[in-house]
Design a protein around this motif. Structure first.
Motif, PDB file in Angstrom:
ATOM      1  N   MET A   1      -0.841   2.770 -13.742  1.00 47.73           N
ATOM      2  CA  MET A   1       0.287   2.541 -12.845  1.00 47.73           C
ATOM      3  C   MET A   1       0.049   1.364 -11.910  1.00 47.73           C
ATOM      4  N   LEU A   2      -1.236   1.126 -11.584  1.00 46.33           N
ATOM      5  CA  LEU A   2      -1.586   0.069 -10.618  1.00 46.33           C
ATOM      6  C   LEU A   2      -2.085  -1.190 -11.315  1.00 46.33           C
ATOM      7  N   SER A   3      -1.666  -1.418 -12.529  1.00 45.18           N
ATOM      8  CA  SER A   3      -2.163  -2.589 -13.267  1.00 45.18           C
ATOM      9  C   SER A   3      -1.739  -3.911 -12.616  1.00 45.18           C
ATOM     10  N   SER A   4      -0.559  -3.936 -12.037  1.00 46.65           N
ATOM     11  CA  SER A   4      -0.070  -5.159 -11.378  1.00 46.65           C
ATOM     12  C   SER A   4      -0.100  -5.072  -9.859  1.00 46.65           C
ATOM     13  N   ASP A   5      -0.772  -4.051  -9.321  1.00 48.92           N
ATOM     14  CA  ASP A   5      -0.821  -3.850  -7.878  1.00 48.92           C
ATOM     15  C   ASP A   5      -1.932  -4.706  -7.269  1.00 48.92           C
ATOM     16  N   ARG A   6      -1.680  -5.211  -6.034  1.00 53.66           N
ATOM     17  CA  ARG A   6      -2.679  -6.027  -5.339  1.00 53.66           C
ATOM     18  C   ARG A   6      -3.051  -5.441  -3.989  1.00 53.66           C
ATOM     19  N   SER A   7      -2.865  -4.139  -3.842  1.00 51.21           N
ATOM     20  CA  SER A   7      -3.231  -3.482  -2.600  1.00 51.21           C
ATOM     21  C   SER A   7      -4.637  -2.890  -2.701  1.00 51.21           C
ATOM     22  N   VAL A   8      -5.086  -2.301  -1.587  1.00 52.77           N
ATOM     23  CA  VAL A   8      -6.421  -1.706  -1.568  1.00 52.77           C
ATOM     24  C   VAL A   8      -6.483  -0.425  -2.396  1.00 52.77           C
ATOM     25  N   MET A   9      -5.335   0.156  -2.734  1.00 54.55           N
ATOM     26  CA  MET A   9      -5.317   1.360  -3.553  1.00 54.55           C
ATOM     27  C   MET A   9      -5.940   1.110  -4.924  1.00 54.55           C
ATOM     28  N   ARG A  10      -5.740  -0.044  -5.472  1.00 55.25           N
ATOM     29  CA  ARG A  10      -6.345  -0.370  -6.770  1.00 55.25           C
ATOM     30  C   ARG A  10      -7.874  -0.387  -6.667  1.00 55.25           C
ATOM     31  N   SER A  11      -8.407  -0.836  -5.561  1.00 54.67           N
ATOM     32  CA  SER A  11      -9.863  -0.827  -5.367  1.00 54.67           C
ATOM     33  C   SER A  11     -10.389   0.601  -5.282  1.00 54.67           C
ATOM     34  N   PHE A  12      -9.647   1.498  -4.633  1.00 51.77           N
ATOM     35  CA  PHE A  12     -10.068   2.898  -4.556  1.00 51.77           C
ATOM     36  C   PHE A  12     -10.122   3.534  -5.951  1.00 51.77           C
ATOM     37  N   VAL A  13      -9.081   3.335  -6.721  1.00 52.99           N
ATOM     38  CA  VAL A  13      -9.033   3.933  -8.064  1.00 52.99           C
ATOM     39  C   VAL A  13     -10.128   3.355  -8.951  1.00 52.99           C
TER      40      VAL A  13
ATOM     41  N   LEU B   1       0.829  -1.208   0.000  1.00 54.13           N
ATOM     42  CA  LEU B   1       0.000   0.000   0.000  1.00 54.13           C
ATOM     43  C   LEU B   1       0.863   1.257   0.000  1.00 54.13           C
ATOM     44  N   LEU B   2       1.950   1.245   0.719  1.00 53.73           N
ATOM     45  CA  LEU B   2       2.825   2.408   0.755  1.00 53.73           C
ATOM     46  C   LEU B   2       3.439   2.670  -0.621  1.00 53.73           C
ATOM     47  N   ALA B   3       3.841   1.618  -1.313  1.00 52.53           N
ATOM     48  CA  ALA B   3       4.379   1.791  -2.669  1.00 52.53           C
ATOM     49  C   ALA B   3       3.306   2.304  -3.622  1.00 52.53           C
ATOM     50  N   ALA B   4       2.058   1.830  -3.485  1.00 49.96           N
ATOM     51  CA  ALA B   4       0.976   2.286  -4.359  1.00 49.96           C
ATOM     52  C   ALA B   4       0.631   3.741  -4.106  1.00 49.96           C
ATOM     53  N   VAL B   5       0.617   4.167  -2.859  1.00 49.38           N
ATOM     54  CA  VAL B   5       0.325   5.568  -2.537  1.00 49.38           C
ATOM     55  C   VAL B   5       1.383   6.476  -3.136  1.00 49.38           C
ATOM     56  N   ASN B   6       2.627   6.096  -3.024  1.00 46.69           N
ATOM     57  CA  ASN B   6       3.695   6.910  -3.604  1.00 46.69           C
ATOM     58  C   ASN B   6       3.597   6.980  -5.128  1.00 46.69           C
ATOM     59  N   SER B   7       3.126   5.906  -5.760  1.00 48.00           N
ATOM     60  CA  SER B   7       2.990   5.902  -7.224  1.00 48.00           C
ATOM     61  C   SER B   7       1.832   6.785  -7.682  1.00 48.00           C
ATOM     62  N   VAL B   8       0.678   6.654  -7.017  1.00 51.21           N
ATOM     63  CA  VAL B   8      -0.511   7.411  -7.423  1.00 51.21           C
ATOM     64  C   VAL B   8      -0.346   8.892  -7.125  1.00 51.21           C
ATOM     65  N   ALA B   9       0.471   9.233  -6.141  1.00 53.43           N
ATOM     66  CA  ALA B   9       0.650  10.647  -5.802  1.00 53.43           C
ATOM     67  C   ALA B   9       1.220  11.442  -6.969  1.00 53.43           C
ATOM     68  N   GLY B  10       1.945  10.807  -7.887  1.00 51.43           N
ATOM     69  CA  GLY B  10       2.517  11.521  -9.026  1.00 51.43           C
ATOM     70  C   GLY B  10       1.682  11.433 -10.292  1.00 51.43           C
ATOM     71  N   ALA B  11       0.519  10.777 -10.252  1.00 55.59           N
ATOM     72  CA  ALA B  11      -0.338  10.651 -11.438  1.00 55.59           C
ATOM     73  C   ALA B  11      -1.148  11.928 -11.640  1.00 55.59           C
TER      74      ALA B  11
END
Length: 307
Positions: free
Chosen positions: A146-158, A127-137
């Motif tokens: 950016m979250l195509s291969s992510d399995r955290s809850v951030m992908r559900s939010f987006v 989740l920490l890596a996903a938050v840092n990635s989405v912050a620059g989108a």
């Protein structure tokens, strides 16, 4: 002349008899008490030897005399009786069942500890890596790629934000869209909280009930000890101590299961709270991204923001 001679002989025999009587009385007076004392001591020694060979019988059960046991043998017996396994084997069936259940509860506690430790560590890192990635989108579409291969809850939010924007085409009320997105985020957050808290209810149950379960085993064991005392009709500590030790072992196992469960529950309560704070931070990041996309769509259709 003859009378004088007869009288002399009579006096001599009388004197001999008197001397013999005095000697006999003196012998009886000197050696008689010693012989009587020796006769009275000998049976006592025999009975004492017999007592050592054949200890007293109480309730039809032959008991060994503690005074006749050698020190090495006494130490060996004591060490054997203090062994937890020997106390478990000699305990009653109900106390054995209680001890087994408490050991199984302790095994569950440590299994949950290892599983939750690994799960929360991996989830927080992702989740920490996903938050840092989405912050620059710049847009939701870019964040989704950016979250195509992510399995955290951030992908559900987006994904929830993009779906809500797609379901609200042609609507000029941006506040309503933000409210619906926030509602979706709340449901996702509650679902994630239930997921990461799975198993903590078991820890709370074990920590709260294990001491009382062990206490029940202790009460049952002490009750059996007193029943044994009444049957044997003896208050010897050697008879009472094993049952009490077995009973106290149940309380010790209950505390062994309860104390780690409470400590692990408190630890994961803090770790889970920090993780849910990070989840809230991720939801806020996506909400700000939705707001920026809605501001860009003042003069364009809302569907374009989701492309």
């Amino acid at each position: 002349m003859q009378q004088g001679l007869f009288k002399t002989k009579t006096d001599t025999s009388a004197m001999r008899q008197l001397a013999l009587t005095i000697a006999l009385v003196f012998a009886v007076f000197c050696f008689g008490p010693a012989a009587i004392a020796q006769q009275s001591i000998a049976p006592a020694g025999v009975s004492q030897t017999q007592d050592q060979k054949t200890p007293p019988v109480a309730g039809g059960v032959r008991e060994s005399n503690p005074s006749t046991i050698s020190p090495a043998k006494a130490v060996t017996v004591g060490l054997r009786e203090l062994s937890p396994w020997s106390m478990f084997v000699s305990a009653s069936l109900i106390v054995q069942a209680i001890m087994t259940g408490l050991v199984f509860a302790s095994l569950i506690t440590w299994t949950i500890f290892v599983a939750k430790l690994v799960e929360l560590f991996i989830a927080r890192r992702r989740l920490l890596a996903a938050v840092n990635s989405v912050a620059g989108a710049r847009t939701l579409g870019e964040a989704s790629s950016m979250l195509s291969s992510d399995r955290s809850v951030m992908r559900s939010f987006v994904a929830a934000a993009i779906e809500e924007v797609r379901l609200s085409p042609g609507l000029d009320n941006e506040v309503g869209v933000k409210e619906r997105v926030a509602s979706s985020f709340s449901e996702i957050t509650r679902s994630e909280a239930r997921r990461v808290r799975f198993g903590m209810g078991m820890l709370a149950t074990i920590g709260a009930t294990a001491p009382f379960v062990g206490l029940f085993g202790t009460v049952w064991g002490i009750m059996n000890s007193f029943i044994g005392i009444s049957k044997l009709q003896t208050t010897n500590l050697a008879v009472v101590a094993p049952g009490i030790a077995e009973a106290l072992l149940a309380t010790a196992i209950g505390l062994f299961a309860a104390i780690p469960a409470v400590m692990i529950y408190n630890h994961f309560s803090r770790v889970t709270k920090r993780y849910l704070d990070l989840v809230g931070r991720a939801a806020g990041t996506v909400t700000r991204q939705v707001s920026r996309d809605l501001d860009r769509m003042h003069s364009t259709p809302m569907r374009r923001a989701a492309e």
